[in-house]
Scaffold this motif. Sequence first.
Motif, PDB file in Angstrom:
ATOM      1  N   GLN A  16       9.609 -31.737 -39.178  1.00 57.60           N
ATOM      2  CA  GLN A  16       9.496 -30.547 -40.031  1.00 57.60           C
ATOM      3  C   GLN A  16      10.815 -29.799 -40.263  1.00 57.60           C
ATOM      4  OE1 GLN A  16       6.294 -27.919 -39.018  1.00 57.60           O
ATOM      5  NE2 GLN A  16       6.136 -27.195 -41.098  1.00 57.60           N
ATOM      6  N   PRO A  17      11.713 -29.638 -39.279  1.00 57.40           N
ATOM      7  CA  PRO A  17      12.979 -28.924 -39.560  1.00 57.40           C
ATOM      8  C   PRO A  17      13.852 -29.609 -40.609  1.00 57.40           C
ATOM      9  CG  PRO A  17      12.625 -29.131 -37.186  1.00 57.40           C
ATOM     10  CD  PRO A  17      11.575 -29.958 -37.863  1.00 57.40           C
ATOM     11  N   PHE A  18      13.614 -30.900 -40.869  1.00 60.54           N
ATOM     12  CA  PHE A  18      14.431 -31.628 -41.843  1.00 60.54           C
ATOM     13  C   PHE A  18      13.919 -31.505 -43.280  1.00 60.54           C
ATOM     14  CE2 PHE A  18      14.971 -33.865 -37.769  1.00 60.54           C
ATOM     15  CZ  PHE A  18      16.354 -33.721 -37.626  1.00 60.54           C
ATOM     16  N   ILE A  19      12.707 -30.973 -43.458  1.00 57.14           N
ATOM     17  CA  ILE A  19      12.105 -30.881 -44.794  1.00 57.14           C
ATOM     18  C   ILE A  19      12.989 -30.107 -45.773  1.00 57.14           C
ATOM     19  CG2 ILE A  19      10.147 -29.904 -46.098  1.00 57.14           C
ATOM     20  CD1 ILE A  19       8.335 -30.876 -43.812  1.00 57.14           C
ATOM     21  N   PRO A  20      13.490 -28.898 -45.422  1.00 56.25           N
ATOM     22  CA  PRO A  20      14.353 -28.185 -46.386  1.00 56.25           C
ATOM     23  C   PRO A  20      15.622 -28.963 -46.733  1.00 56.25           C
ATOM     24  CG  PRO A  20      13.673 -26.718 -44.600  1.00 56.25           C
ATOM     25  CD  PRO A  20      13.242 -28.105 -44.231  1.00 56.25           C
ATOM     26  N   TRP A  21      16.176 -29.671 -45.757  1.00 56.57           N
ATOM     27  CA  TRP A  21      17.396 -30.454 -45.988  1.00 56.57           C
ATOM     28  C   TRP A  21      17.139 -31.594 -46.961  1.00 56.57           C
ATOM     29  CZ3 TRP A  21      22.108 -28.974 -44.445  1.00 56.57           C
ATOM     30  CH2 TRP A  21      22.187 -28.025 -43.421  1.00 56.57           C
ATOM     31  N   ILE A  22      16.006 -32.274 -46.809  1.00 59.01           N
ATOM     32  CA  ILE A  22      15.665 -33.403 -47.686  1.00 59.01           C
ATOM     33  C   ILE A  22      15.494 -32.916 -49.127  1.00 59.01           C
ATOM     34  CG2 ILE A  22      13.900 -35.148 -48.207  1.00 59.01           C
ATOM     35  CD1 ILE A  22      13.442 -35.260 -45.104  1.00 59.01           C
ATOM     36  N   ALA A  23      14.742 -31.817 -49.302  1.00 59.22           N
ATOM     37  CA  ALA A  23      14.538 -31.260 -50.645  1.00 59.22           C
ATOM     38  C   ALA A  23      15.867 -30.844 -51.264  1.00 59.22           C
ATOM     39  CB  ALA A  23      13.575 -30.070 -50.582  1.00 59.22           C
ATOM     40  N   LEU A  24      16.732 -30.198 -50.479  1.00 55.94           N
ATOM     41  CA  LEU A  24      18.042 -29.757 -50.970  1.00 55.94           C
ATOM     42  C   LEU A  24      18.879 -30.946 -51.436  1.00 55.94           C
ATOM     43  CD1 LEU A  24      20.175 -27.449 -51.305  1.00 55.94           C
ATOM     44  CD2 LEU A  24      20.952 -28.042 -49.003  1.00 55.94           C
ATOM     45  N   ILE A  25      18.981 -31.981 -50.613  1.00 57.62           N
ATOM     46  CA  ILE A  25      19.802 -33.145 -50.945  1.00 57.62           C
ATOM     47  C   ILE A  25      19.289 -33.836 -52.213  1.00 57.62           C
ATOM     48  CG2 ILE A  25      20.444 -35.470 -50.168  1.00 57.62           C
ATOM     49  CD1 ILE A  25      20.542 -34.190 -47.270  1.00 57.62           C
ATOM     50  N   LEU A  26      17.972 -34.041 -52.303  1.00 53.56           N
ATOM     51  CA  LEU A  26      17.405 -34.722 -53.469  1.00 53.56           C
ATOM     52  C   LEU A  26      17.657 -33.934 -54.754  1.00 53.56           C
ATOM     53  CD1 LEU A  26      13.968 -35.965 -52.052  1.00 53.56           C
ATOM     54  CD2 LEU A  26      15.995 -37.336 -52.535  1.00 53.56           C
TER      55      LEU A  26
END
Length: 197
Positions: free
Chosen positions: A74-84
Amino acid sequence: MNISFLFFVNAIGFGIGLAMDAFSVSLANGLNEPNMKKKRMCLIAGTFALFQIAMPLIGWSCVHYIASAFQKFQPFIPWIALILLLFIGGKMLIEGIKSIKSEEEPEPAIVGVGALILQGIATSIDALSVGFTIADLNYKEAILEAVIIGIVTFFICIGGLILGKKFGTKLSSKATILGGVILIAIGLEIFITGILG
């Protein structure tokens, strides 16, 4: 199945809340492709709707079957959305700036299948956490809730595409840049909300 009026109100509320990112991206897609046909509009809105159906169900499954692994992810969800979204928006921005520098009317930036799938993932990844809030539902109720969320998303995205198409024709060469800026802004908003929230 124990379905009440409140169940539908909650599902529609989830749908509206979760569809806002997909609405903004649909707006950007409409801006970049002002001559988009109805069939393509349905394909784009349908893709976002399918991801909005799938993500809460994946979240629900994670709570029921692999909760500890999902909580680590779950902590990686914002990072994944940002990168994409930075990747897709940045690419559109660069294409728009190049077309202005060359002083030629740009070709409409048609979103390909790969970019559309990335957009679908990026705008629906936060819906994974909805699986936690619907964890007390049985699988039939969870599926119904997810389908309602998907239907709401579909119609909201169609609205975004229509608005984008309308303004896309008026903005012409600036539309690609505006679409890229919108996608980057959405990525930053998802990231900041996810990190601070």
